[in-house]
Structure formats: structure tokens, C-alpha cells
Write an enzyme that holds these catalytic residues in place. Structure first.
Site, short mmCIF file in Angstrom:
data_model
loop_
_atom_site.label_atom_id
_atom_site.label_comp_id
_atom_site.label_asym_id
_atom_site.label_seq_id
_atom_site.Cartn_x
_atom_site.Cartn_y
_atom_site.Cartn_z
N GLU A 168 -10.73 12.50 -15.02
CA GLU A 168 -9.34 12.33 -14.53
C GLU A 168 -8.43 11.98 -15.71
O GLU A 168 -7.38 12.58 -15.91
CB GLU A 168 -9.29 11.23 -13.47
CG GLU A 168 -7.88 10.98 -12.95
CD GLU A 168 -7.80 9.83 -11.95
OE1 GLU A 168 -8.74 9.01 -11.89
OE2 GLU A 168 -6.80 9.77 -11.23
N HIS A 214 -8.14 7.08 -0.86
CA HIS A 214 -8.50 5.66 -1.02
C HIS A 214 -7.92 4.82 0.11
O HIS A 214 -6.77 5.01 0.52
CB HIS A 214 -8.01 5.13 -2.38
CG HIS A 214 -8.71 5.75 -3.53
ND1 HIS A 214 -9.80 5.19 -4.15
CD2 HIS A 214 -8.49 6.93 -4.19
CE1 HIS A 214 -10.21 5.98 -5.13
NE2 HIS A 214 -9.45 7.04 -5.17
N ASP A 242 -16.94 2.38 -3.61
CA ASP A 242 -16.91 2.68 -5.05
C ASP A 242 -16.87 1.42 -5.90
O ASP A 242 -16.36 0.37 -5.49
CB ASP A 242 -15.76 3.64 -5.36
CG ASP A 242 -14.44 2.94 -5.64
OD1 ASP A 242 -13.63 3.52 -6.36
OD2 ASP A 242 -14.22 1.84 -5.13
N HIS A 279 -15.63 9.33 -9.70
CA HIS A 279 -14.47 9.92 -10.37
C HIS A 279 -14.95 10.26 -11.79
O HIS A 279 -15.73 9.51 -12.38
CB HIS A 279 -13.34 8.90 -10.53
CG HIS A 279 -12.57 8.58 -9.29
ND1 HIS A 279 -13.15 8.05 -8.17
CD2 HIS A 279 -11.25 8.67 -9.02
CE1 HIS A 279 -12.20 7.84 -7.24
NE2 HIS A 279 -11.04 8.21 -7.73
N ARG A 283 -5.70 -9.88 2.53
CA ARG A 283 -6.39 -11.16 2.36
C ARG A 283 -7.23 -11.59 3.56
O ARG A 283 -8.01 -12.52 3.45
CB ARG A 283 -5.36 -12.25 2.04
CG ARG A 283 -4.54 -11.89 0.80
CD ARG A 283 -3.68 -12.98 0.28
NE ARG A 283 -2.81 -12.50 -0.80
CZ ARG A 283 -1.80 -13.23 -1.29
NH1 ARG A 283 -1.55 -14.42 -0.78
NH2 ARG A 283 -1.04 -12.75 -2.26
N GLY A 289 -11.26 3.61 -10.84
CA GLY A 289 -10.57 2.81 -11.85
C GLY A 289 -10.42 3.59 -13.15
O GLY A 289 -10.77 4.77 -13.23
N ASP A 321 -5.65 11.53 -2.43
CA ASP A 321 -6.00 10.38 -3.31
C ASP A 321 -5.36 9.07 -2.81
O ASP A 321 -6.01 8.25 -2.19
CB ASP A 321 -5.57 10.69 -4.74
CG ASP A 321 -6.39 9.94 -5.78
OD1 ASP A 321 -6.05 10.01 -6.96
OD2 ASP A 321 -7.37 9.27 -5.40
N HIS A 367 -11.35 12.84 -0.59
CA HIS A 367 -11.00 11.94 -1.69
C HIS A 367 -9.67 11.27 -1.36
O HIS A 367 -8.60 11.76 -1.71
CB HIS A 367 -10.91 12.72 -3.01
CG HIS A 367 -10.75 11.82 -4.19
ND1 HIS A 367 -11.59 11.83 -5.28
CD2 HIS A 367 -9.84 10.86 -4.46
CE1 HIS A 367 -11.20 10.92 -6.15
NE2 HIS A 367 -10.13 10.33 -5.70
N1 LIG Z 1 -6.72 8.21 -8.79
C1 LIG Z 1 -7.53 7.15 -8.93
N2 LIG Z 1 -8.35 7.10 -9.99
C2 LIG Z 1 -9.20 6.06 -10.14
N3 LIG Z 1 -9.26 4.99 -9.29
C3 LIG Z 1 -8.45 5.01 -8.24
C4 LIG Z 1 -7.54 6.07 -8.01
N4 LIG Z 1 -6.85 5.81 -6.88
C5 LIG Z 1 -7.28 4.64 -6.42
N5 LIG Z 1 -8.25 4.16 -7.22
C6 LIG Z 1 -8.91 2.88 -6.96
O1 LIG Z 1 -8.39 1.98 -7.92
C7 LIG Z 1 -9.34 0.97 -8.02
C8 LIG Z 1 -9.08 0.33 -9.37
C9 LIG Z 1 -9.57 -1.07 -9.37
C10 LIG Z 1 -9.76 -1.53 -10.80
O2 LIG Z 1 -9.66 -0.73 -11.71
C11 LIG Z 1 -10.08 -2.92 -11.05
C12 LIG Z 1 -10.22 -3.35 -12.36
C13 LIG Z 1 -10.51 -4.70 -12.59
C14 LIG Z 1 -10.65 -5.61 -11.53
C15 LIG Z 1 -10.49 -5.12 -10.22
C16 LIG Z 1 -10.60 -6.06 -9.06
O3 LIG Z 1 -10.58 -5.60 -7.90
O4 LIG Z 1 -10.67 -7.27 -9.26
C17 LIG Z 1 -10.21 -3.79 -9.97
C18 LIG Z 1 -10.69 1.65 -7.88
O5 LIG Z 1 -11.58 0.87 -7.18
C19 LIG Z 1 -10.40 2.92 -7.14
O6 LIG Z 1 -11.05 2.96 -5.90
ZN LIG Z 2 -9.24 8.64 -6.55
#
Ligand SMILES: Nc1ncnc2c1ncn2[C@@H]1O[C@H](CCC(=O)c2cccc(C(=O)O)c2)[C@@H](O)[C@H]1O
Ligand SMILES: [Zn+2]
Length: 353
Positions: free
Chosen positions: A213, A29, A149, A210, A82, A183, A291, A27
Site C-alpha cells: 500500500e 475497516h 488484524d 495489507h 470506549r 497500519g 477501506d 476490505h
Molecule cells: N488503508 C489502511 N491501511 C492500513 N491500515 C488501515 C487502513 N485503514 C484502516 N487501517 C487500520 O488502521 C489501524 C492502524 C492502527 C495502528 O497503526 C496503530 C499503531 C500503534 C498503536 C495502535 C493502537 O491501537 O494502540 C495502533 C490498523 O489496525 C488497520 O486496521
Molecule cells: Zn485497509
């Protein structure tokens, strides 16, 4: 470095044992593992970004008031990536950092939707991560596999895009083994994603969402029943429901525990209050993970040191934790036997010094 990195309580020689202990990480990212050096280099290329270009200032930037703040910061780093070259460089350097910690195998969670919606061509994205995966295995001996994911808060459009990229044989990368959901969890009910997980599972992928959490045990139950989770990301709130703990233990559904992450995102108040002890006491299979290590001021070695303190583990206990992750992984049987053998040989040699 923020205050998390060095656990002051772990005995010195255990940290030496952990440093060279062969490990598997399940786990962690992709973007969340970008080192301060990589992030500051990328930030320097994009002056419009609010991400600091100075690694020291970055440590303060990576201090979160709550989970929503963490996601905002996380997305500001996603915005820096990018080009396919950014993706390839980031992936290869993450593998280098893993190899430095004797991580022999890692399942890296990638959110392709976040990159394709920011204009990176999907074929170029897949080629970039696969190039880096093969180069990392050749150069560092670290085996990488991918989890794709869904960023759940981005809704069903993101789910559709992620399921398409994960199941279209012309696109899905060779290293893809699992399908996840990340997310914020609040207001992002798990059952709505069932059709997408069904498609991914039908395509031979493993379900690892997930859950639990930042929300209660019902989210974990939903992940198990509606998304057919084979492992649970975090599952922290499972400790609030003895029936859920018994179910996880009976069906040997591993929790991907990320102790420092839970403190940094304020999901858990202090390490001493972390429910990892309850998980072990209930017989639940626990794996240790980092994480988003640089964002949380930690790394996998430190997470093992934290676990040794919270669970009062010696070298044999730490070796068992490492073998839990190998066993819970989606690596083939020969690969699992190889890494488990490395752990046993290393531990025996250490104890016979
Ligand atoms: N501990 C964590 N717990 C949960 N997630 C975690 C954790 N650590 C990392 N992540 C990552 O954070 C991302 C969040 C991306 C997200 O919410 C979002 C919302 C709206 C638009 C977009 C976009 O891309 O336009 C993205 C997830 O994809 C996930 O892989
Ligand atoms: Zn995570």
C-alpha cells in the site's frame, strides 16, 4: 462531503445499476466505517477528544496530508470507542450502511488489540460484535464475518495479543474467518509476523495482510511467502514488478483494491494513475473495496463507479467485478452460489428492461 464522493465521469444510469447491484465487500475497516453521524455522536460524549462533533467539520478533519496523518486521525476515532455499547452500536450501524448499498456479505476488519488496550473487556468486546452481527443479519439480511488484524506498528506485543484473541476457543467469535496485518508498512517488515500467522492459519483462519500500500513489491512478496497470504490488502505496488503480477495471476491471488483510499492517503497521486488497469491487463483477480469509506469521502457504490470509469466497464463488467469479490470471499459455497445467483438475476433483469 469531501471532493471524492461523486465521480463526475460515471454515467448516471450506471450509478443506478450499481446502487441495486448485490455486492460483497472484503476490505472495509470497522472503526474506519463509522459514519460522520456516529463519530460526531461519540465525540460529543468525550469533550476531551480533538475529533469534531459537527459532521461538516468532520469532512475537513478527514482530509489527510499523508498516510501517517491518516493513521493519527484514525487513532483519534479509535480513542472515542470506549464501551462495549459503543462497539455494538458502531457495528450495527456499519451493517445498516452496508445494507443500504445492497452489500449482501462483508468481511469487516477489526483491530481488537486497539480496543482491549484501551480498556474494553475482551469478552464484552466479542459479545458486542457478535450481537451486532446476528442483529444485522436478522434485520438487514447482510451477512458479516470478521477479520482480526494486527496493527503492525504496535509490534509483536500487538501480534501476540491479536493471535491469542483470534485462536483462544473461549474467546474467538463465531464470525471470525481471517487474520490480517494493518497500519503503516514502512519499517514494519512482514516476516516478523510469521509465527502469529502460522498460529492463526493452524486455527483455521485465512491470511489477508495489507501489503504494497505504502511500500514496494517486496512487501507483497513477503506477505505471500512468509504470511501465506490468500488475498492481499491493496497490493498497489505490485504493478512495479511484472514477475509479481504474473505470480498473482497464475496463482489467482486476489488484490483487495481500494481506489479512493489510495488517493486520500496519497499512496497514489490521481485516480487516472491508479494501477488497477495494469492488474486487469496482467490477468490478476481484482476486487473493489472502500477501506474506510466515510474517512475517504466515498462508499462502495462510488468505488464501483470509479472502477467502471477506470476499467471502461458496462453492467456486465461491473457484475463480473462483484462476482470476483463473492468468489474471493471466505463465505461457504452455498452462500457464494446464492449471492452470485442474485447478481446474475439482477443483471439479466436490468439488461432486459
Ligand atoms: N488503508 C489502511 N491501511 C492500513 N491500515 C488501515 C487502513 N485503514 C484502516 N487501517 C487500520 O488502521 C489501524 C492502524 C492502527 C495502528 O497503526 C496503530 C499503531 C500503534 C498503536 C495502535 C493502537 O491501537 O494502540 C495502533 C490498523 O489496525 C488497520 O486496521
Ligand atoms: Zn485497509
Amino acid at each position: 462531503m469531501t471532493q471524492h464522493l461523486v465521480d463526475p465521469h460515471a454515467p448516471r444510469d450506471l450509478r443506478a445499476f450499481i446502487a441495486d447491484l448485490p455486492k460483497a465487500e472484503l476490505h472495509v475497516h470497522h472503526v474506519g466505517s463509522a459514519s460522520p453521524r456516529i463519530v460526531s455522536e461519540l465525540a460529543a460524549r468525550h469533550p476531551d477528544s480533538k475529533v469534531p462533533t459537527d459532521p461538516e467539520a468532520l469532512a475537513d478533519y478527514f482530509t489527510f496530508t499523508d498516510f501517517a496523518h491518516f493513521i493519527d486521525v484514525y487513532l483519534s476515532v479509535v480513542d472515542l470507542i470506549r464501551t462495549p455499547e459503543d462497539v455494538r452500536l458502531l457495528t450495527y450501524e456499519v451493517a445498516r450502511d452496508l445494507a443500504r448499498q445492497r452489500v449482501r456479505y462483508a468481511e469487516l476488519t477489526i483491530t481488537p488489540f486497539s480496543s482491549t488496550r484501551r480498556g474494553i473487556d475482551e469478552r464484552a468486546f466479542m459479545d458486542a460484535i457478535e450481537d451486532a452481527r446476528k442483529a444485522a443479519e436478522a434485520d438487514f439480511g447482510t451477512v458479516l464475518r470478521w477479520c482480526f488484524d494486527i496493527p503492525g506498528e504496535a509490534g509483536l506485543q500487538a501480534a501476540e495479543e491479536t493471535a491469542r484473541l483470534a485462536t483462544d476457543d473461549r474467546l474467538r467469535p463465531e464470525g471470525l474467518v481471517s487474520f490480517g496485518l494493518g497500519g503503516p508498512e514502512v519499517g514494519v517488515e512482514r516476516p516478523q509476523f510469521k509465527p502469529y500467522f502460522d498460529r492463526a492459519i493452524a486455527a483455521g483462519l485465512h491470511s489477508v495482510p495489507h501489503a504494497g500500500e505504502t511500500t514496494g513489491p517486496q512487501t507483497v512478496w513477503d506477505a505471500l511467502t512468509h504470511l501465506r497470504a490468500e488475498r492481499i490488502g491493496h497490493g498497489t505496488s505490485s504493478a512495479q514488478d511484472p514477475k509479481l503480477l504474473a505470480h498473482l495471476a497464475e496463482h489467482r491471488i486476489p488484490l483487495e483494491v481500494c481506489p479512493t483510499s489510495n488517493i486520500a492517503t496519497r499512496a497514489v497521486r490521481t485516480l487516472d494513475e491508479h494501477p488497477i488497469k495494469e492488474f486487469v491487463r496482467a490477468g490478476v483477480v481484482v476486487t473493489i473495496n472502500s477501506d474506510d469509506p466515510p474517512m475517504f469521502g466515498t462508499d462502495l457504490d462510488n468505488e464501483y463507479a470509479v472502477a467502471s470509469r477506470l476499467l471502461d466497464l458496462d453492467e456486465r463488467g461491473l457484475a463480473e467485478l462483484a462476482k470476483n469479490a463473492v468468489e474471493a470471499s471466505f463465505l461457504d459455497a452455498a452462500g457464494k452460489a446464492r449471492i452470485a445467483g442474485e447478481i446474475d438475476t439482477y443483471t439479466a433483469q436490468w439488461l432486459s428492461r
